[in-house]
Design a protein around this motif. Structure first.
Motif, PDB file in Angstrom:
ATOM      1  N   SER A 246      42.253  32.834  34.874  1.00  0.00           N
ATOM      2  CA  SER A 246      41.384  31.448  35.371  1.00  0.00           C
ATOM      3  C   SER A 246      40.559  31.810  36.691  1.00  0.00           C
ATOM      4  O   SER A 246      40.477  33.339  37.154  1.00  0.00           O
ATOM      5  CB  SER A 246      42.576  30.532  36.075  1.00  0.00           C
ATOM      6  N   ALA A 247      39.914  31.262  37.154  1.00  0.00           N
ATOM      7  CA  ALA A 247      38.286  31.913  37.631  1.00  0.00           C
ATOM      8  C   ALA A 247      36.989  30.587  38.360  1.00  0.00           C
ATOM      9  O   ALA A 247      37.562  29.371  37.322  1.00  0.00           O
ATOM     10  CB  ALA A 247      37.275  32.579  36.826  1.00  0.00           C
ATOM     11  N   TRP A 248      37.421  30.890  39.578  1.00  0.00           N
ATOM     12  CA  TRP A 248      36.183  29.363  40.402  1.00  0.00           C
ATOM     13  C   TRP A 248      35.148  29.706  39.472  1.00  0.00           C
ATOM     14  O   TRP A 248      34.242  30.243  39.929  1.00  0.00           O
ATOM     15  CB  TRP A 248      36.432  30.329  41.913  1.00  0.00           C
ATOM     16  N   ALA A 249      34.939  29.479  38.170  1.00  0.00           N
ATOM     17  CA  ALA A 249      33.525  28.441  37.813  1.00  0.00           C
ATOM     18  C   ALA A 249      33.813  27.092  37.256  1.00  0.00           C
ATOM     19  O   ALA A 249      34.724  26.242  36.649  1.00  0.00           O
ATOM     20  CB  ALA A 249      34.030  29.132  37.415  1.00  0.00           C
ATOM     21  N   ASP A 250      32.621  26.494  37.157  1.00  0.00           N
ATOM     22  CA  ASP A 250      32.488  24.982  36.809  1.00  0.00           C
ATOM     23  C   ASP A 250      32.544  25.529  34.923  1.00  0.00           C
ATOM     24  O   ASP A 250      32.221  26.625  34.624  1.00  0.00           O
ATOM     25  CB  ASP A 250      30.675  24.724  36.720  1.00  0.00           C
TER      26      ASP A 250
ATOM     27  N   THR B 131      35.798  35.829  40.512  1.00  0.00           N
ATOM     28  CA  THR B 131      36.830  35.928  41.486  1.00  0.00           C
ATOM     29  C   THR B 131      37.565  35.435  40.647  1.00  0.00           C
ATOM     30  O   THR B 131      37.504  33.590  40.210  1.00  0.00           O
ATOM     31  CB  THR B 131      36.368  35.132  42.824  1.00  0.00           C
ATOM     32  N   GLN B 132      38.570  35.065  40.266  1.00  0.00           N
ATOM     33  CA  GLN B 132      40.357  34.742  40.102  1.00  0.00           C
ATOM     34  C   GLN B 132      40.715  33.859  40.891  1.00  0.00           C
ATOM     35  O   GLN B 132      40.428  34.169  41.254  1.00  0.00           O
ATOM     36  CB  GLN B 132      40.957  35.541  39.138  1.00  0.00           C
ATOM     37  N   SER B 133      41.179  32.731  40.206  1.00  0.00           N
ATOM     38  CA  SER B 133      40.365  32.193  41.229  1.00  0.00           C
ATOM     39  C   SER B 133      42.727  31.276  41.730  1.00  0.00           C
ATOM     40  O   SER B 133      43.657  31.831  40.986  1.00  0.00           O
ATOM     41  CB  SER B 133      41.255  30.019  40.959  1.00  0.00           C
ATOM     42  N   ILE B 134      42.653  32.310  42.685  1.00  0.00           N
ATOM     43  CA  ILE B 134      43.906  32.607  43.704  1.00  0.00           C
ATOM     44  C   ILE B 134      44.278  31.252  44.833  1.00  0.00           C
ATOM     45  O   ILE B 134      42.865  31.143  45.819  1.00  0.00           O
ATOM     46  CB  ILE B 134      43.617  33.668  43.755  1.00  0.00           C
ATOM     47  N   ILE B 135      45.144  30.978  44.589  1.00  0.00           N
ATOM     48  CA  ILE B 135      45.117  29.978  46.089  1.00  0.00           C
ATOM     49  C   ILE B 135      46.890  30.176  46.875  1.00  0.00           C
ATOM     50  O   ILE B 135      47.490  30.015  45.808  1.00  0.00           O
ATOM     51  CB  ILE B 135      45.295  28.254  45.230  1.00  0.00           C
ATOM     52  N   TYR B 136      46.249  29.755  48.204  1.00  0.00           N
ATOM     53  CA  TYR B 136      47.477  30.256  48.636  1.00  0.00           C
ATOM     54  C   TYR B 136      48.354  28.348  49.621  1.00  0.00           C
ATOM     55  O   TYR B 136      47.885  27.879  49.846  1.00  0.00           O
ATOM     56  CB  TYR B 136      47.520  30.777  50.250  1.00  0.00           C
ATOM     57  N   LEU B 137      49.270  28.618  48.228  1.00  0.00           N
ATOM     58  CA  LEU B 137      50.430  26.849  49.097  1.00  0.00           C
ATOM     59  C   LEU B 137      51.092  27.124  49.650  1.00  0.00           C
ATOM     60  O   LEU B 137      52.376  28.722  48.936  1.00  0.00           O
ATOM     61  CB  LEU B 137      50.287  25.905  47.901  1.00  0.00           C
ATOM     62  N   ASP B 138      51.481  26.588  50.840  1.00  0.00           N
ATOM     63  CA  ASP B 138      52.565  26.978  51.459  1.00  0.00           C
ATOM     64  C   ASP B 138      52.989  28.384  51.877  1.00  0.00           C
ATOM     65  O   ASP B 138      54.089  29.653  52.102  1.00  0.00           O
ATOM     66  CB  ASP B 138      54.067  26.529  51.416  1.00  0.00           C
ATOM     67  N   GLY B 139      51.851  29.153  52.694  1.00  0.00           N
ATOM     68  CA  GLY B 139      51.535  30.798  52.049  1.00  0.00           C
ATOM     69  C   GLY B 139      51.712  31.740  51.123  1.00  0.00           C
ATOM     70  O   GLY B 139      51.922  32.962  51.023  1.00  0.00           O
TER      71      GLY B 139
END
Length: 181
Positions: A22-26, A143-151
């Protein structure tokens, strides 16, 4: 991106992708980037050849900076052809608007420019290099989509976790193929 019907006779298409990447992109704009790069590769091989689209992820220091950082994971899309390659004397002029190596009337000179501008707008980069043994490699680094949820880091398709938070969602990079075998 469906390309099998577009490939002329004599051009062998090979697609490979790691799952999930996955990546940050439209997603629609990213399809346009892949399409433009694939068409450039096909047009570079009027007598036929091989076109390969490779999608993968990498870790450690990223080749691009996102939000001032180079660590983490990144996604890479490579479009490789077996054409004559890129004239090294052209340098980065190939990414200028209206620049074309084609004969007048054969192209607008906007395909690589548009792809480069879109890759940059995603916080990524686009490079075009010669491959060993002939041909060219167009590489899009995002940049690959990495999200931090609850740390905790989450990589990939996390739409379910984000849906109720109002946070931005990531898009998957995907290749659609109706080829058999």
């Amino acid at each position: 991106v469906q390309m099998e019907q577009t490939c002329p006779d004599g051009v062998a298409l090979q697609l490979s992708a790691e799952e999930p990447v996955s990546a940050w992109a439209d997603s629609e704009q990213l399809k346009q980037v892949i399409w433009n790069l694939a068409m450039n590769g096909i047009e570079a091989m009027p007598s036929g050849g091989e076109l390969e689209v490779v999608i993968r992820q990498g870790e450690a220091e990223s080749p691009v900076t996102h939000a001032g950082r180079r660590d983490g994971t990144w996604a890479e899309i490579e479009v490789r052809d077996s054409g004559p390659g890129v004239d090294p004397d052209l340098g980065n002029r190939i990414f200028e608007p209206f620049f074309s190596t084609k004969s007048p009337g054969q192209g607008t000179g906007l395909g690589l420019y548009t792809s480069y501008a879109l890759a940059k707008s995603f916080g990524g980069d686009l490079s075009l290099t010669n491959r060993a043994g002939g041909g060219a490699i167009a590489a899009v680094i995002l940049t690959q989509s990495i999200i931090y949820l609850d740390g905790e880091p989450h990589v990939g398709n996390i739409k379910a976790e984000l849906r109720d938070t109002g946070r931005p969602m990531a898009q998957k990079i995907f290749v659609v193929s109706d080829a058999t075998g």
